[in-house]
Design an enzyme around this catalytic site. Sequence first.
Site, short mmCIF file in Angstrom:
data_model
loop_
_atom_site.label_atom_id
_atom_site.label_comp_id
_atom_site.label_asym_id
_atom_site.label_seq_id
_atom_site.Cartn_x
_atom_site.Cartn_y
_atom_site.Cartn_z
N LYS A 143 0.14 4.36 -0.35
CA LYS A 143 -0.47 5.53 0.31
C LYS A 143 -0.33 6.60 -0.77
O LYS A 143 -0.26 6.23 -1.98
CB LYS A 143 -0.16 5.75 1.66
CG LYS A 143 0.14 4.50 2.42
CD LYS A 143 0.21 4.72 3.98
CE LYS A 143 0.15 3.60 4.61
NZ LYS A 143 0.37 3.65 6.41
N ASN A 200 0.63 -1.25 0.11
CA ASN A 200 0.16 -0.01 -0.19
C ASN A 200 0.86 1.23 -0.21
O ASN A 200 1.46 1.48 1.07
CB ASN A 200 -1.09 -0.14 1.08
CG ASN A 200 -1.69 1.22 1.48
OD1 ASN A 200 -1.63 2.00 0.47
ND2 ASN A 200 -2.12 1.42 2.69
N GLY A 202 2.45 2.46 10.54
CA GLY A 202 3.32 3.48 10.28
C GLY A 202 3.90 4.01 11.72
O GLY A 202 4.77 5.03 11.76
N HIS A 237 -9.27 1.21 4.96
CA HIS A 237 -8.05 1.22 5.63
C HIS A 237 -8.17 2.27 6.99
O HIS A 237 -9.16 3.43 6.76
CB HIS A 237 -7.13 1.85 4.75
CG HIS A 237 -5.60 1.88 5.26
ND1 HIS A 237 -5.32 2.94 6.10
CD2 HIS A 237 -4.57 1.12 5.02
CE1 HIS A 237 -3.80 2.55 6.50
NE2 HIS A 237 -3.68 1.33 5.89
N GLU A 268 -5.23 -4.99 10.95
CA GLU A 268 -4.38 -3.97 10.80
C GLU A 268 -4.70 -3.03 12.27
O GLU A 268 -5.12 -2.12 12.25
CB GLU A 268 -4.30 -3.17 9.85
CG GLU A 268 -4.05 -3.71 8.58
CD GLU A 268 -3.30 -2.69 7.75
OE1 GLU A 268 -2.28 -2.88 7.07
OE2 GLU A 268 -4.05 -1.51 7.19
N GLU A 292 -6.80 4.74 7.97
CA GLU A 292 -6.75 6.21 7.49
C GLU A 292 -7.73 6.76 6.87
O GLU A 292 -8.09 7.82 6.76
CB GLU A 292 -5.24 6.33 6.50
CG GLU A 292 -4.14 6.26 7.61
CD GLU A 292 -2.79 5.80 6.79
OE1 GLU A 292 -2.83 5.49 5.57
OE2 GLU A 292 -1.88 5.14 7.47
N SER A 294 3.48 -1.91 10.49
CA SER A 294 4.92 -2.00 10.62
C SER A 294 5.74 -3.55 10.33
O SER A 294 6.83 -3.85 10.79
CB SER A 294 5.43 -1.58 12.32
OG SER A 294 4.82 -0.25 12.22
#
Length: 245
Positions: free
Chosen positions: A10, A8, A169, A93, A163, A95, A207
């Site tokens: 991003k 991904n 991240g 996701h 996740e 985000e 991560s």
Amino acid sequence: MKKLIVGNWKMNGSTEMASQLVSGIAAGKIDNADVCVCPPYVFLCGIAAAAKQAGIAIGAQDCAYYPKSGAYTGDISASMVKDIGCRYVILGHSERRQYHAESNEVVKNKALRVHEEGLIAVICVGETDAEREAGEHISVVIMQLMESIPETASGANLVIAYEPVWAIGTGKTATEEDVAEMHGIIRRFVNEKLDNPEQVRILYGGSVKPENAASLLAVPHVDGALVGGASLKADQFLAIIAGAA
Ligand code: PEP
């Protein structure tokens, strides 16, 4: 079934970087895992041919809530990403959930659009730090699964990515015990609720790096990885793919 490693990207990259990254992955890729890269929409067309030739699937990081086409300024439909060769679409996701207030209901509707086009939805679920601290991580993830996965889902068109939000991240990785517990719970859910459940791959994300990939990918019911930061460097992404051997 082979493990699935999804990159991904991003909101990163440029035309040049996207093409170099795909060439780098193509040059070093071994055939031990299925591999997919998800660049920003604008770079998908530019890498589609090279990715196809190298046996790398391409995916979108999201798609519109709305069907096929129409007066939806700024949106990109599932049918459009299919048209340029995407096989996978990441949905829900954290985000997107955080910065675009995407609810489970929105994720479910987008997954319906993806399934209408015969594509595979990669539905992301995961708890926040506060939810884990409060001991609510299992109920939060079960609720996300129940509310985000549409009735059209089956082994043919669904991937689930667990996740934990606090691991994305941040450099913090969930322990193998935490991953095993949650993946076992998700696997039971899938087995009870879906057709052809054995074909649904459950990815871990948060991560994942070359140093921890092999051990995370060896945890029971971990069928692959969703990789953010480390998917932006060919050597790191290749090392993660090698960890799926
Ligand atoms: C992600 O973007 O889904 C992700 C897991 O990011 P990172 O690997 O950088 O934690």
